[in-house]
Each structure stands twice: as structure tokens, then as C-alpha cells.
Write a protein that holds these residues in place. Structure first.
Motif, PDB file in Angstrom:
ATOM      1  N   LYS A  96      -3.403   3.623   5.211  1.00  0.00           N
ATOM      2  CA  LYS A  96      -4.327   4.752   5.255  1.00  0.00           C
ATOM      3  C   LYS A  96      -5.781   4.275   5.307  1.00  0.00           C
ATOM      4  N   ASN A 126       1.495   1.590   2.025  1.00  0.00           N
ATOM      5  CA  ASN A 126       1.068   2.896   2.538  1.00  0.00           C
ATOM      6  C   ASN A 126      -0.427   3.118   2.314  1.00  0.00           C
ATOM      7  N   GLU A 127      -0.939   2.698   1.175  1.00  0.00           N
ATOM      8  CA  GLU A 127      -2.367   2.859   0.899  1.00  0.00           C
ATOM      9  C   GLU A 127      -3.212   1.987   1.822  1.00  0.00           C
ATOM     10  N   LYS A 168      10.933  -0.722   4.562  1.00  0.00           N
ATOM     11  CA  LYS A 168      10.592   0.012   3.355  1.00  0.00           C
ATOM     12  C   LYS A 168      11.806   0.621   2.664  1.00  0.00           C
ATOM     13  N   ARG A 179       4.379   1.522  -1.852  1.00  0.00           N
ATOM     14  CA  ARG A 179       3.193   2.365  -2.055  1.00  0.00           C
ATOM     15  C   ARG A 179       1.910   1.621  -1.715  1.00  0.00           C
TER      16      ARG A 179
END
Length: 265
Positions: free
Chosen positions: A136, A132-133, A52, A129
Motif C-alpha cells: 500500500k 500488504n502494508e 500468502k 500483513r
């Protein structure tokens, strides 16, 4: 394994490095305060990504030797900043791996190279991003937004079935064919007969008399031909005689009358 893989995001062959004076306030950097005609170093720029984190690497054009490197963990952020008076110049924060950091100015010769540099960093951190979503959502699947396809209260839907009605009407008007001998289907009879007389446009009439026939070559018609004796017309049978010529003759007088037209030799 993904942490060990390094991807190349962008390569620009011509870039200049400038010394940046200390910033006296928070108003931002200005490239006009640098000595743009005297760059401290020139070479090529390469952007790579490992996991990342993105890395801005300044390398020698010929040997590829690393001059400086700036790790970028967030964009936009403190690691890469744009100047306030130009789109071709940036301020990056370089690190030597021992904890020492410094800010230097980077300038591109072509404005299109500066645009590609900016877009490469934006695309990488957009992908970060998204990752990361997804992570989650995988940890808390119950908190993920659910797709509701049900009708809300008072909500209606409209269907256009005009074409369907036309197709059904066309199918209902089809006339079935009658079956002939042997189970063969026959075509329906044609509509009522029409007159074979040609139709004339409105305002035109048929001629009252036909033109005289064309005289063919040969013997001309003269008064002497018209004076020749013409054959007498055959007497017509009485209207009350139903049998006519089929009536049987039973007397000699009838035979004499029948032979009156013959000459004996």
C-alpha cells in the motif's frame, strides 16, 4: 516465482485426527465431546506456505502420503479454531480440491507441539500483513507517514556540558615550558625548597644531648695521654690587617722573626 515456492513452516511427527459432531450452537467446540481414546487416524502434521496462503497437511508417517489438507488464508479464522476446554486440540476445515469441505478435530500428544503449531501460523500471517502494508505504501507514497524531526512550539532541549568545562579548565592550567638554549624545552623550576630536617610526629621532641661516641678498640685514653703537651694555636692576624700573609716584608727584623723557628746545623 514467489507464488511457486513452497516453504515449510512447521513439522510435528505425532498428531491424532478425531470426528467432530455437528455443533448445535455458537458456544464453540469442546474436545471432551470427542472420543479421544479412539482417534480416527494418526500420523504427522506439516505446515507449509505458498505465497500468502498456509497449508496444514496431514501425512502418513512412513510413506508421506497425503491424508487431508486444510488451506488457511486468515488466522485466526474459520479454517482453524481452538477448542474451549483444552490447548492441545483444534478444529480445522479440510478441502479435497473439488469444492468439498469438512471439519475434523486435530490433537497433539505434547502441549509444546500445540504451541509451535499456533506460533507458526501467527508468524506467517504477521508477515502477510507487513507485506500488504508495504504494498500500500508503494502504491501511495504521499500517504505514508512522514518523520517530523523539527522542534514543536515551546519544546526545548537540554545539553550537559559539565565535562566540557572540566576539560577546558584542565587545559588552561597547563604551565608552558621555557625554551633553553638550542630550542630545547626545560622543565619549570620546582616549588620553594623545603627543610631537609625530618619531621617528627606531634608530641615528640629531638633529644637534648647525643649519646657518647662508641669507643673503638685500640690504645685506651688515660690521664697520661691527656698530660702530653698540646701544640699551640697559631696567632690570629689582626682584624685591621687586610692583606694578612700577603703583606710584603721590607725589614730584616721581619726575616729574623720569620726564621726564629728554624735551627741551623
Amino acid at each position: 516465482m514467489e507464488e511457486d515456492y513452497e516453504a515449510v513452516l512447521c513439522v510435528k511427527p505425532a498428531v491424532h485426527v478425531y470426528r467432530v459432531p455437528p455443533r448445535a450452537s455458537n458456544r464453540g467446540y469442546r474436545a471432551a465431546e470427542w472420543q479421544l481414546d479412539q482417534p480416527a487416524w494418526s500420523g504427522r502434521l506439516r505446515i507449509t506456505a505458498k505465497g500468502k496462503t498456509a497449508f496444514i497437511k496431514l501425512e502418513d508417517k512412513t510413506s508421506g502420503e497425503l491424508f487431508a489438507q486444510a488451506p488457511v488464508e486468515q488466522f485466526p479464522g474459520i479454517a482453524v479454531e481452538s477448542v474451549t476446554d483444552s490447548s492441545r486440540y483444534f478444529v480445522i476445515r479440510i478441502e479435497d480440491g473439488n469444492g468439498r469441505r469438512a471439519f475434523i478435530g486435530v490433537g497433539f500428544v505434547d502441549r509444546g507441539d500445540a504451541f509451535d503449531f499456533n506460533v507458526a501460523l501467527q508468524d506467517h500471517f504477521k508477515w502477510v500483513r507487513q507485506q500488504n502494508e508495504l504494498a500500500k505504501q508503494a502504491e501511495n507514497p504521499d500517504q505514508a507517514p512522514k518523520l517530523d524531526l523539527g522542534f514543536k512550539e515551546g519544546q526545548t532541549i537540554k545539553l550537559n556540558i559539565a565535562n566540557m568545562k572540566k576539560k577546558e579548565g584542565a587545559a588552561g592550567n597547563t604551565r608552558p615550558r621555557s625554551a633553553g638554549p638550542g630550542g630545547l624545552s626545560l622543565l619549570p623550576p620546582p616549588p620553594g625548597g623545603k627543610s631537609s630536617m625530618p619531621t617528627l610526629p606531634s608530641g615528640e621532641q629531638l633529644p637534648s644531648s647525643l649519646p657518647p661516641p662508641t669507643r673503638l678498640p685500640g690504645t685506651p685514653i688515660t690521664d697520661s695521654l691527656l698530660s702530653w703537651p698540646q701544640p699551640a694555636a697559631a696567632p690570629s692576624a689582626p682584624a685591621t690587617d687586610v692583606w694578612g700573609d700577603f703583606k710584603a716584608s721590607g725589614s730584616d727584623s721581619n726575616q729574623t722573626q720569620a726564621n726564629a723557628g728554624w735551627v741551623q746545623f
